[in-house]
Design a protein around this motif. Structure first.
Motif, PDB file in Angstrom:
ATOM      1  N   ILE A  75      -2.389  -8.094  -5.730  1.00  0.00           N
ATOM      2  CA  ILE A  75      -2.004  -6.679  -5.682  1.00  0.00           C
ATOM      3  C   ILE A  75      -1.976  -6.203  -4.232  1.00  0.00           C
ATOM      4  O   ILE A  75      -2.702  -6.731  -3.385  1.00  0.00           O
ATOM      5  CB  ILE A  75      -2.981  -5.797  -6.501  1.00  0.00           C
ATOM      6  N   PRO A  76      -1.143  -5.212  -3.902  1.00  0.00           N
ATOM      7  CA  PRO A  76      -1.104  -4.663  -2.531  1.00  0.00           C
ATOM      8  C   PRO A  76      -2.337  -3.805  -2.260  1.00  0.00           C
ATOM      9  O   PRO A  76      -2.452  -2.679  -2.772  1.00  0.00           O
ATOM     10  CB  PRO A  76       0.185  -3.835  -2.523  1.00  0.00           C
ATOM     11  N   LEU A  77      -3.244  -4.310  -1.478  1.00  0.00           N
ATOM     12  CA  LEU A  77      -4.503  -3.612  -1.252  1.00  0.00           C
ATOM     13  C   LEU A  77      -4.311  -2.287  -0.529  1.00  0.00           C
ATOM     14  O   LEU A  77      -5.077  -1.342  -0.751  1.00  0.00           O
ATOM     15  CB  LEU A  77      -5.445  -4.509  -0.436  1.00  0.00           C
ATOM     16  N   GLN A  78      -3.287  -2.202   0.359  1.00  0.00           N
ATOM     17  CA  GLN A  78      -3.068  -0.951   1.085  1.00  0.00           C
ATOM     18  C   GLN A  78      -2.786   0.206   0.135  1.00  0.00           C
ATOM     19  O   GLN A  78      -3.278   1.320   0.320  1.00  0.00           O
ATOM     20  CB  GLN A  78      -1.910  -1.099   2.072  1.00  0.00           C
ATOM     21  N   LYS A  79      -2.007  -0.080  -0.911  1.00  0.00           N
ATOM     22  CA  LYS A  79      -1.650   0.979  -1.852  1.00  0.00           C
ATOM     23  C   LYS A  79      -2.841   1.366  -2.729  1.00  0.00           C
ATOM     24  O   LYS A  79      -3.048   2.549  -3.031  1.00  0.00           O
ATOM     25  CB  LYS A  79      -0.460   0.549  -2.700  1.00  0.00           C
ATOM     26  N   TYR A 106      -6.125  18.980   4.062  1.00  0.00           N
ATOM     27  CA  TYR A 106      -5.985  18.119   2.890  1.00  0.00           C
ATOM     28  C   TYR A 106      -4.518  17.789   2.625  1.00  0.00           C
ATOM     29  O   TYR A 106      -4.163  16.626   2.395  1.00  0.00           O
ATOM     30  CB  TYR A 106      -6.587  18.805   1.667  1.00  0.00           C
ATOM     31  N   ILE A 107      -3.657  18.788   2.658  1.00  0.00           N
ATOM     32  CA  ILE A 107      -2.245  18.557   2.345  1.00  0.00           C
ATOM     33  C   ILE A 107      -1.594  17.674   3.403  1.00  0.00           C
ATOM     34  O   ILE A 107      -0.762  16.814   3.087  1.00  0.00           O
ATOM     35  CB  ILE A 107      -1.498  19.897   2.209  1.00  0.00           C
ATOM     36  N   MET A 108      -1.974  17.849   4.665  1.00  0.00           N
ATOM     37  CA  MET A 108      -1.406  17.000   5.719  1.00  0.00           C
ATOM     38  C   MET A 108      -1.825  15.541   5.529  1.00  0.00           C
ATOM     39  O   MET A 108      -0.996  14.627   5.607  1.00  0.00           O
ATOM     40  CB  MET A 108      -1.837  17.512   7.091  1.00  0.00           C
ATOM     41  N   VAL A 109      -3.124  15.317   5.280  1.00  0.00           N
ATOM     42  CA  VAL A 109      -3.599  13.943   5.068  1.00  0.00           C
ATOM     43  C   VAL A 109      -3.009  13.369   3.789  1.00  0.00           C
ATOM     44  O   VAL A 109      -2.590  12.203   3.748  1.00  0.00           O
ATOM     45  CB  VAL A 109      -5.144  13.921   5.019  1.00  0.00           C
ATOM     46  N   MET A 110      -2.953  14.180   2.730  1.00  0.00           N
ATOM     47  CA  MET A 110      -2.385  13.729   1.466  1.00  0.00           C
ATOM     48  C   MET A 110      -0.928  13.336   1.633  1.00  0.00           C
ATOM     49  O   MET A 110      -0.468  12.328   1.071  1.00  0.00           O
ATOM     50  CB  MET A 110      -2.507  14.834   0.414  1.00  0.00           C
ATOM     51  N   TYR A 115       3.265   9.315   1.427  1.00  0.00           N
ATOM     52  CA  TYR A 115       4.420   8.677   2.062  1.00  0.00           C
ATOM     53  C   TYR A 115       4.162   7.195   2.299  1.00  0.00           C
ATOM     54  O   TYR A 115       5.060   6.364   2.164  1.00  0.00           O
ATOM     55  CB  TYR A 115       4.741   9.374   3.390  1.00  0.00           C
ATOM     56  N   SER A 116       2.918   6.851   2.663  1.00  0.00           N
ATOM     57  CA  SER A 116       2.600   5.434   2.904  1.00  0.00           C
ATOM     58  C   SER A 116       2.660   4.619   1.618  1.00  0.00           C
ATOM     59  O   SER A 116       2.965   3.419   1.656  1.00  0.00           O
ATOM     60  CB  SER A 116       1.216   5.312   3.541  1.00  0.00           C
ATOM     61  N   LEU A 117       2.388   5.254   0.485  1.00  0.00           N
ATOM     62  CA  LEU A 117       2.482   4.543  -0.794  1.00  0.00           C
ATOM     63  C   LEU A 117       3.915   4.107  -1.081  1.00  0.00           C
ATOM     64  O   LEU A 117       4.144   3.105  -1.767  1.00  0.00           O
ATOM     65  CB  LEU A 117       1.971   5.436  -1.940  1.00  0.00           C
ATOM     66  N   PHE A 118       4.874   4.864  -0.560  1.00  0.00           N
ATOM     67  CA  PHE A 118       6.292   4.527  -0.741  1.00  0.00           C
ATOM     68  C   PHE A 118       6.885   3.879   0.509  1.00  0.00           C
ATOM     69  O   PHE A 118       8.109   3.784   0.639  1.00  0.00           O
ATOM     70  CB  PHE A 118       7.082   5.786  -1.103  1.00  0.00           C
ATOM     71  N   ASP A 119       5.995   3.447   1.424  1.00  0.00           N
ATOM     72  CA  ASP A 119       6.416   2.768   2.657  1.00  0.00           C
ATOM     73  C   ASP A 119       7.391   3.608   3.472  1.00  0.00           C
ATOM     74  O   ASP A 119       8.365   3.100   4.034  1.00  0.00           O
ATOM     75  CB  ASP A 119       7.047   1.405   2.342  1.00  0.00           C
ATOM     76  N   ARG A 120       7.115   4.894   3.552  1.00  0.00           N
ATOM     77  CA  ARG A 120       7.946   5.808   4.325  1.00  0.00           C
ATOM     78  C   ARG A 120       7.124   6.438   5.435  1.00  0.00           C
ATOM     79  O   ARG A 120       5.978   6.846   5.213  1.00  0.00           O
ATOM     80  CB  ARG A 120       8.528   6.907   3.422  1.00  0.00           C
TER      81      ARG A 120
END
Length: 234
Positions: A75-79, A106-110, A115-120
């Motif tokens: 599994i992709p550990l980063q996600k 919170y919203i900025m970090v979230m 975005y990182s979950l979708f590699d963007r």
């Protein structure tokens, strides 16, 4: 220095208030002392606290799962770490009381994590715009509050001030040129940019400013950054 030395509360109470943003650890006199010293912003759970929480949970989950090859190879550990970090900072937001500054952080970090979950990739000003629109949708009246104005003014000014900040000092040799000087440069730059950005709002809402807050932040922030934050992470 005289203001800080005159604080009636014990050191543990001050440390707890700085790390948790919970003013109940301090007396009204101590809160007034922090405001007079230009250090009241340390009591707000904002980017420092939220970034710390997200980073600790992200790398903690990632490193723990990496110890098991059966999981790490499938599994992709980063996600997974990103999702775990999202859950953690959401709980942190709810338990903290969700002030405007905390919502913004919170919203900025979230946004970065999602975005990182979708590699963007996500630009800093995009994250700030998402946070501002979200807070206004949730509580339109907050735009009139000093917390909203000072939080977004300081963050926007810092992002603009660091936009062209030359961090590439790899050609220079030595610990001082690579670590100490950039740290001191960032400390001074952050203190005066944030101070100037929030001063008009402090004058308008509270009728006063802390002219020596710049020097107070230069003295205190290394303690917060180098001592309090690592201890909180541990």
């Amino acid at each position: 220095a005289a203001h800080i030395a005159s604080m009636s509360g014990d050191g543990a109470g001050l440390a707890a208030a700085l790390l948790t943003g919970n003013r109940s650890y301090l007396s009204e006199e101590d809160e007034e002392t922090l405001r007079a010293s230009g250090l009241a912003h340390l009591l707000a759970i904002s980017g420092l606290h939220m970034g710390l929480a997200a980073g600790v949970f992200y790398f903690g989950i990632f490193r723990m799962l990496a110890l098991f090859p059966v999981i790490a190879l499938r599994i992709p550990l980063q996600k997974v770490a990103g999702i775990g970090s999202l859950v953690a900072i959401t709980a942190y937001l709810l338990f903290s009381g969700a002030s405007v500054a905390t919502q913004r952080a919170y919203i900025m970090v979230m946004s970065v994590l999602v975005y990182s979950l979708f590699d963007r990739p996500l630009l800093s000003f995009q994250a700030l715009a998402i946070a501002m629109m979200s807070v206004l949708l949730l509580a339109p009246w907050s735009v009139l509050t000093p917390g909203f104005q000072m939080s977004f003014a300081a963050t926007g000014a810092l992002l603009a001030g660091y936009r062209n900040f030359d961090k590439d000092k790899t050609a220079r040799q030595g610990v001082i040129h690579k670590s100490v000087l950039p740290f001191l440069d960032g400390l001074v730059r952050t203190s005066w940019i944030a101070g100037l950005a929030t001063m008009p709002f402090a004058l308008y809402h509270f009728g006063r400013a802390a002219p020596l807050g710049f020097f107070a932040n230069i003295l205190i922030m290394p303690i917060i950054t180098l001592i309090c934050v690592p201890i909180a992470a541990i």
